[in-house]
Motif scaffolding. Structure first.
Motif, short mmCIF file in Angstrom:
data_model
loop_
_atom_site.label_atom_id
_atom_site.label_comp_id
_atom_site.label_asym_id
_atom_site.label_seq_id
_atom_site.Cartn_x
_atom_site.Cartn_y
_atom_site.Cartn_z
N ARG A 1 -1.92 25.89 -10.07
CA ARG A 1 -2.36 24.63 -9.44
C ARG A 1 -2.51 24.83 -7.93
NH1 ARG A 1 1.03 19.84 -8.12
NH2 ARG A 1 -0.50 18.25 -7.63
N VAL A 2 -3.64 24.36 -7.40
CA VAL A 2 -3.88 24.53 -5.96
C VAL A 2 -3.04 23.50 -5.20
CG1 VAL A 2 -5.60 24.46 -4.11
CG2 VAL A 2 -6.23 25.35 -6.37
N LEU A 3 -2.14 23.99 -4.37
CA LEU A 3 -1.29 23.09 -3.58
C LEU A 3 -1.92 22.80 -2.22
CD1 LEU A 3 2.21 24.73 -4.21
CD2 LEU A 3 1.17 22.81 -5.43
N ALA A 4 -2.63 23.78 -1.71
CA ALA A 4 -3.20 23.63 -0.36
C ALA A 4 -4.36 24.59 -0.19
CB ALA A 4 -2.12 23.92 0.69
N LEU A 5 -5.20 24.26 0.77
CA LEU A 5 -6.35 25.12 1.06
C LEU A 5 -6.52 25.21 2.58
CD1 LEU A 5 -9.73 25.49 -0.55
CD2 LEU A 5 -9.76 24.52 1.72
N ALA A 6 -6.57 26.44 3.06
CA ALA A 6 -6.89 26.66 4.48
C ALA A 6 -8.32 27.16 4.54
CB ALA A 6 -5.94 27.68 5.09
N SER A 7 -9.04 26.78 5.59
CA SER A 7 -10.44 27.20 5.65
C SER A 7 -10.86 27.46 7.08
CB SER A 7 -11.35 26.13 5.03
OG SER A 7 -11.21 24.91 5.73
N GLU B 1 0.83 -1.20 0.00
CA GLU B 1 0.00 0.00 0.00
C GLU B 1 0.87 1.25 0.00
OE1 GLU B 1 -3.84 1.61 2.33
OE2 GLU B 1 -3.58 -0.43 1.66
N LYS B 2 0.69 2.06 -1.05
CA LYS B 2 1.46 3.31 -1.08
C LYS B 2 0.80 4.33 -0.15
CE LYS B 2 3.30 2.99 -5.71
NZ LYS B 2 3.30 3.52 -7.07
N PHE B 3 1.64 5.17 0.46
CA PHE B 3 1.06 6.24 1.28
C PHE B 3 0.77 7.42 0.36
CE2 PHE B 3 1.03 10.02 3.90
CZ PHE B 3 0.04 9.65 4.79
N GLU B 4 -0.52 7.67 0.11
CA GLU B 4 -0.90 8.69 -0.86
C GLU B 4 -1.88 9.71 -0.28
OE1 GLU B 4 -0.20 6.25 -4.97
OE2 GLU B 4 -2.22 6.17 -4.12
N ALA B 5 -2.09 9.65 1.02
CA ALA B 5 -3.07 10.57 1.62
C ALA B 5 -2.64 12.02 1.43
CB ALA B 5 -3.21 10.26 3.11
N VAL B 6 -3.61 12.87 1.20
CA VAL B 6 -3.33 14.31 1.14
C VAL B 6 -3.10 14.79 2.58
CG1 VAL B 6 -4.28 16.56 0.53
CG2 VAL B 6 -4.83 14.56 -0.88
N PRO B 7 -1.99 15.49 2.84
CA PRO B 7 -1.75 15.94 4.23
C PRO B 7 -2.89 16.84 4.73
CG PRO B 7 0.24 16.20 2.91
CD PRO B 7 -0.86 15.83 1.95
N PHE B 8 -3.18 16.69 6.01
CA PHE B 8 -4.26 17.49 6.62
C PHE B 8 -3.86 17.83 8.06
CE2 PHE B 8 -7.82 17.63 9.59
CZ PHE B 8 -8.59 18.64 9.03
N PHE B 9 -4.10 19.06 8.45
CA PHE B 9 -4.02 19.36 9.89
C PHE B 9 -5.07 20.38 10.27
CE2 PHE B 9 -2.37 23.64 10.38
CZ PHE B 9 -1.60 23.89 9.25
N TRP B 10 -5.32 20.44 11.56
CA TRP B 10 -6.24 21.46 12.07
C TRP B 10 -5.60 22.13 13.28
CZ3 TRP B 10 -6.38 16.64 14.09
CH2 TRP B 10 -6.64 16.49 15.46
N VAL C 1 -5.57 21.65 4.27
CA VAL C 1 -5.44 20.41 3.51
C VAL C 1 -4.47 20.65 2.35
CG1 VAL C 1 -7.54 20.85 2.11
CG2 VAL C 1 -6.76 18.52 2.44
N GLY C 2 -3.57 19.68 2.13
CA GLY C 2 -2.54 19.84 1.10
C GLY C 2 -1.22 20.22 1.73
N HIS C 3 -0.30 20.69 0.89
CA HIS C 3 1.02 21.06 1.40
C HIS C 3 1.62 22.10 0.48
CE1 HIS C 3 4.79 20.43 3.55
NE2 HIS C 3 5.40 20.47 2.38
#
Ligand SMILES: Cc1cc2nc3c(=O)[nH]c(=O)nc-3n(C[C@H](O)[C@H](O)[C@H](O)COP(=O)(O)OP(=O)(O)OC[C@H]3O[C@@H](n4cnc5c(N)ncnc54)[C@H](O)[C@@H]3O)c2cc1C
Ligand code: FES
Length: 513
Positions: A484-490, A435-444, A455-457
């Motif tokens: 290209r959208v690299l990340a989004l803060a919300s 299993e490749k690690f492909e999750a989009v990074p996320f933090f809060w 979300v993103g980096h």
């Protein structure tokens, strides 16, 4: 006006709702007895699971349904609509699941379904006998939990030099520190979980050395421990400043439960605190100390808090938010020395402080990997499967630098959800998965009543696009490079954050061709 509390929970799903009232791909919340239940439709299939996320009770109906899964709006956990299983951290426990049937044009929710144990026991020939995990944090715990969820039958030893059970670390700067979360929120699981799941958790146990060839660890007491597969999840430690007074008893850093308890003990009598560093942790600490009624001054070298990660507009917002709550900033300044009652600044000022918290960043704990000769490049280098340069040895969490398919770069991040998901992926691969690690990074991050999701980096960007109104706490900020959208803060735009995550996943698939 009706005061019947059952009205608030939506329709009684045991009586059914008309099929037409639930459009394909949509979800609604109803009740089954006292339980709030999420009813979802996918084509002609109907699913019913618990309506509250098992992480922090997020409202799943406000999340995003993707195929036969639903993602939580708050911190992006993902659940199977078929079984209730927690597929992606930060949720680690399933939600309940009910059976449904279609009767006379209505979909009706029936009894509770047992959680399906459809995984074959991972004990086949070739499965490792002994798995050792170094680290009792986010990645280490999630790995151990996933190994047993996969019905791995062999031995799991989990070594932690901490004296506490694995804890919900993000809580240590937020509700627990603020005094609004009970003590029993803090451990990820109670002590009997480890016994029941045959996880040999050894606390206060330092790993001093690793012989990658001999597949053996040396513990602090010089005893040896052999392994077939190893997960390194040693996390990070706070950077310590080299200034006079840094070792005084009222000067703290925050990483462990013990650190947090020491700050809480001091906060009981403290009147004025200085927080060094305007990082996420530093400012969360500032907010929590304000909740305890303590005067708080923040000292930091940057012009704006969090500008490097969030950009100037959100940085200014965060500053104003804290100022509205009484925090006083001393930006573009640093501490020169600390004594029992003061912090002297290089800019010439002196601040009264009977509590000092230093939150100036962390350093990954790489010593073990370095000494063992593993490839290290500002983090332990791992491949897409999270395997280090030594076969059979994996790394996850704050120490791991992995090839991120979204940014196309090898990155290392310090996010709770990433660490947990990497622990889960490493567990599957230690059992022979691919299993490749492909999750989009996320933090809060949480400041008073304002959550910031990211979300993103994006380490840098050439365009920053703001939608909505930051001051009104209703916005998204997109960090773009070459369009290209690299990340989004919300802020309070959870659905958009989830949709951005899905778009980034699809984008990465297209990039790979
Ligand atoms: C106060 C605080 C608040 C945070 N809030 C957030 C947040 O809101 N959102 C977010 O995304 N992230 C947050 N983070 C970051 C997040 O907690 C980390 O990214 C995450 O814990 C990393 O997990 P890990 O497993 O890599 O390391 P850790 O959780 O740090 O675990 C490392 C473990 O390894 C053990 N260890 C290390 N070396 C050895 C050794 N030689 N021998 C034995 N044991 C060893 C340690 O004792 C520890 O048990 C926060 C961090 C802190 C400190
Ligand atoms: S509340 Fe659902 S992921 Fe946190």
């Amino acid at each position: 006006m009706s005061t019947d509390p059952s009205q608030d929970k939506g329709p009684d799903l045991t009586q059914g709702v008309t099929i037409e009232s639930l459009v394909d791909g949509r979800m609604l919340v109803g009740r089954v007895g006292e339980d709030a239940v999420l009813l979802a439709r996918r084509g002609d299939e109907f699913f019913a699971i618990g309506a509250e996320c098992s992480h922090y009770h997020g409202p799943l109906a406000e999340g995003l349904m993707i195929g036969d899964t639903v993602r939580c709006p708050w911190h992006h956990a993902c659940f199977s609509l078929r079984t209730g299983e927690a597929l992606h951290a930060p949720a680690l426990s399933p939600v309940e699941c009910w059976t449904t049937e279609v009767r006379e044009g209505k979909v009706v929710v029936r009894g509770k379904a047992a959680l399906k144990q459809d995984k074959a026991a991972a004990s086949a020939a070739g499965a490792p006998q002994k798995i050792v995990i170094v680290g009792g944090g986010a990645a280490g715990f999630a790995a151990a939990e996933m190994l047993r969820r996969q019905r791995y039958q062999g031995s799991i030893v989990m070594l932690s030099d901490d004296d506490a059970l694995p804890v919900d670390r993000p809580n240590l700067s937020k509700d627990y520190l603020a005094g609004t979360a009970a003590e029993d929120w803090v451990p990820l699981r109670a002590a009997d979980f480890y016994t029941e799941h045959r996880i040999d958790l050894r606390l206060k146990t330092r790993v001093a050395g690793l012989d990658a060839r001999a597949r053996e660890l040396e513990l602090g007491d010089r005893s040896k421990l052999a392994f077939d597969r190893l997960l390194l999840a040693t996390g990070a430690e706070p950077v310590r400043l080299a200034i006079p007074g840094i070792d005084l008893p009222h000067v703290h850093t925050l990483r462990t439960l013990a650190d947090c308890r020491a700050i809480i003990a001091r906060a009981a009598t403290a009147r004025c605190a200085v927080v060094m560093g305007a990082s996420f942790i530093g400012l969360e600490v500032a907010a929590s100390l304000r909740a305890r009624g303590i005067e708080v001054h923040v000292v930091a070298p940057e012009r704006r808090p969090m500008e490097r990660v969030l950009g100037p507009e959100l940085g200014d917002f965060v500053r104003r938010l804290h100022e509205e709550h009484g925090v006083v900033f001393h930006l573009e300044d640093t501490a020169r020395a600390i004594d029992a009652q003061h912090v002297a600044l290089n800019g010439g000022g002196t601040l009264a402080a009977d509590l000092v918290v230093v939150g100036v960043g962390v350093r990954p704990r790489l010593a073990l990997a370095e000494a063992a000769g593993l490839a290290v490049d500002r983090g332990v280098t791992v491949d897409a499967y999270l395997e280090t340069s030594a076969p059979g040895i994996y790394a996850a969490g704050d120490i791991a630098r992995w090839p991120d398919p979204h940014s196309g770069a090898a990155i290392r991040v310090e996010h709770w959800v990433v660490a947990q998901r990497q622990g889960q992926t490493a567990a599957l691969n230690m059992l022979g998965g691919q299993e490749k690690f492909e999750a989009v990074p996320f933090f809060w991050s949480q400041h008073y009543d304002v959550p910031i999701n990211y979300v993103g980096h994006a380490e840098s960007w050439d365009e920053l696009a703001i939608d909505g109104d930051i001051a009104a706490r209703d916005c998204t900020v997109r960090y773009k490079r070459q369009g290209r959208v690299l990340a989004l803060a919300s802020i309070y735009r959870d659905a958009e954050s989830l949709m951005a995550e899905v778009a980034m996943e699809q984008d990465a698939v297209q990039l790979r061709g």
